[in-house]
Design a protein around this motif. Structure first.
Motif, PDB file in Angstrom:
ATOM      1  N   GLU A  28      36.311  44.523  26.741  1.00 41.48           N
ATOM      2  CA  GLU A  28      35.816  45.625  27.597  1.00 41.48           C
ATOM      3  C   GLU A  28      34.318  45.493  27.843  1.00 41.48           C
ATOM      4  O   GLU A  28      33.813  45.923  28.875  1.00 41.48           O
ATOM      5  N   ALA A  29      33.609  44.875  26.890  1.00 39.59           N
ATOM      6  CA  ALA A  29      32.144  44.775  26.996  1.00 39.59           C
ATOM      7  C   ALA A  29      31.697  43.563  27.819  1.00 39.59           C
ATOM      8  O   ALA A  29      30.509  43.428  28.121  1.00 39.59           O
ATOM      9  N   GLN A  30      32.639  42.664  28.186  1.00 38.78           N
ATOM     10  CA  GLN A  30      32.246  41.446  28.901  1.00 38.78           C
ATOM     11  C   GLN A  30      32.103  41.700  30.407  1.00 38.78           C
ATOM     12  O   GLN A  30      32.895  42.446  30.973  1.00 38.78           O
ATOM     13  N   PRO A  31      31.133  41.022  31.041  1.00 41.17           N
ATOM     14  CA  PRO A  31      30.990  41.195  32.500  1.00 41.17           C
ATOM     15  C   PRO A  31      31.988  40.299  33.249  1.00 41.17           C
ATOM     16  O   PRO A  31      31.624  39.426  34.022  1.00 41.17           O
ATOM     17  N   LEU A  32      33.294  40.533  33.003  1.00 36.68           N
ATOM     18  CA  LEU A  32      34.345  39.686  33.585  1.00 36.68           C
ATOM     19  C   LEU A  32      34.655  40.174  34.996  1.00 36.68           C
ATOM     20  O   LEU A  32      34.877  41.361  35.220  1.00 36.68           O
ATOM     21  N   ARG A  33      34.675  39.247  35.927  1.00 37.68           N
ATOM     22  CA  ARG A  33      34.947  39.579  37.332  1.00 37.68           C
ATOM     23  C   ARG A  33      36.103  38.710  37.811  1.00 37.68           C
ATOM     24  O   ARG A  33      36.125  37.505  37.583  1.00 37.68           O
ATOM     25  N   PHE A  34      37.049  39.343  38.475  1.00 42.22           N
ATOM     26  CA  PHE A  34      38.277  38.689  38.890  1.00 42.22           C
ATOM     27  C   PHE A  34      38.317  38.763  40.411  1.00 42.22           C
ATOM     28  O   PHE A  34      38.209  39.853  40.982  1.00 42.22           O
ATOM     29  N   GLU A  35      38.393  37.598  41.063  1.00 37.20           N
ATOM     30  CA  GLU A  35      38.424  37.579  42.546  1.00 37.20           C
ATOM     31  C   GLU A  35      39.803  37.153  43.014  1.00 37.20           C
ATOM     32  O   GLU A  35      40.123  35.959  43.018  1.00 37.20           O
ATOM     33  N   PRO A  36      40.669  38.080  43.401  1.00 35.61           N
ATOM     34  CA  PRO A  36      42.020  37.727  43.838  1.00 35.61           C
ATOM     35  C   PRO A  36      42.050  37.331  45.324  1.00 35.61           C
ATOM     36  O   PRO A  36      42.457  38.104  46.169  1.00 35.61           O
ATOM     37  N   LEU A  37      41.637  36.085  45.618  1.00 31.61           N
ATOM     38  CA  LEU A  37      41.583  35.628  47.005  1.00 31.61           C
ATOM     39  C   LEU A  37      42.924  34.966  47.375  1.00 31.61           C
ATOM     40  O   LEU A  37      43.617  34.449  46.501  1.00 31.61           O
ATOM     41  N   ALA A  38      43.262  34.948  48.675  1.00 35.66           N
ATOM     42  CA  ALA A  38      44.536  34.344  49.100  1.00 35.66           C
ATOM     43  C   ALA A  38      44.555  32.844  48.805  1.00 35.66           C
ATOM     44  O   ALA A  38      45.585  32.277  48.440  1.00 35.66           O
ATOM     45  N   GLY A  39      43.410  32.173  48.935  1.00 37.77           N
ATOM     46  CA  GLY A  39      43.363  30.720  48.759  1.00 37.77           C
ATOM     47  C   GLY A  39      43.403  30.281  47.309  1.00 37.77           C
ATOM     48  O   GLY A  39      43.710  29.129  47.012  1.00 37.77           O
TER      49      GLY A  39
ATOM     50  N   TRP B  62      35.042  35.040  36.798  1.00 33.29           N
ATOM     51  CA  TRP B  62      33.618  34.862  36.471  1.00 33.29           C
ATOM     52  C   TRP B  62      33.263  35.686  35.252  1.00 33.29           C
ATOM     53  O   TRP B  62      33.775  36.792  35.077  1.00 33.29           O
ATOM     54  N   LEU B  63      32.367  35.134  34.444  1.00 28.46           N
ATOM     55  CA  LEU B  63      31.770  35.898  33.345  1.00 28.46           C
ATOM     56  C   LEU B  63      30.284  35.931  33.684  1.00 28.46           C
ATOM     57  O   LEU B  63      29.574  34.946  33.447  1.00 28.46           O
TER      58      LEU B  63
END
Ligand code: C5P
Length: 205
Positions: free
Chosen positions: A59-70, A75-76
């Motif tokens: 929960e404390a991590q700057p985790l970013r999830f990009e659900p792109l079609a391609g 990212w952290l």
């Protein structure tokens, strides 16, 4: 609209989901990538899946999830994790992480926060996470076929990959059951485009 594409490990879910999503002009969402991220971050922090400190750590991590079609990306902060989570070490550890109810809830919260339309890919998208989906599919293929496909993407030998896939099937069995209304597709005899076309043809108009 939500389309769910579930299936066993290395059944082609990501490539198929990406193709279907591109044809529909919507994003696709790889839930497995979030389980893989949790596994990598647990390893890097030296935390076992059952360690009560793991969920607060995630929960404390700057985790970013990009659900792109391609293709989906992770990212952290500024560090891209997308390639790092596709390793034999993560393959071997991910089922134990995915067996923890609190970690499944962490993934499910992130998935349910997304705004449709999208194609969601994983093990339990059509059963547990998006039971309201308008169209559900479940992909299968023999262990040998799946190992041969995966051998094209991994440095390990095909026999070793097949043994690891069978172990992961066994561990994932509880969360990998087709929804009763899912279209089950054996991808063994089909090309990637053949699977995508089968799904597109079965979608409600
Ligand atoms: O689909 P992928 O092989 O990337 O998934 C990695 C692992 O994440 C699976 O082996 C399974 O343990 C877990 N998983 C899950 N539920 C999902 C998606 C993946 O338990 N919906």
């Amino acid at each position: 609209m939500i389309v769910t594409i579930d299936g066993v490990a290395a059944s082609g879910k990501s490539s198929v989901s990406s193709g279907v999503a591109r044809a529909l002009g919507v994003p696709y969402v790889s839930s497995g990538l979030l389980y893989r991220a949790a596994t990598l971050l647990a390893h890097e922090a030296g935390l076992a899946p059952h360690d009560p400190a793991l969920l607060p750590h995630l929960e404390a991590q700057p985790l970013r999830f990009e659900p792109l079609a391609g293709g989906n990306r992770l990212w952290l902060g500024e560090r891209e994790l997308t390639a790092d989570v596709q390793s034999a070490a993560v393959d071997a550890g991910v089922s134990a992480v995915a067996a923890r109810p609190e970690l499944r809830a962490w993934v499910d919260r992130r998935l349910r926060a997304l705004t449709p339309p999208f194609v969601a890919e994983g093990r339990d998208m059509g059963t547990a996470v998006f039971p309201q989906a308008q169209a559900k599919f479940y992909l299968t293929a023999s262990a040998r076929v799946r190992a041969q496909r995966r051998a094209a993407e991994r440095p390990e030998a095909v026999d070793e990959i097949e043994a690891a896939l069978l172990r992961r099937d066994e561990h994932d069995r509880a969360q990998s059951v087709p929804a009763p209304e899912a279209h089950v597709i054996d991808t063994g005899p089909l090309t990637l485009q053949g699977v995508i076309d089968t799904i597109l043809a079965a979608l409600p108009q």
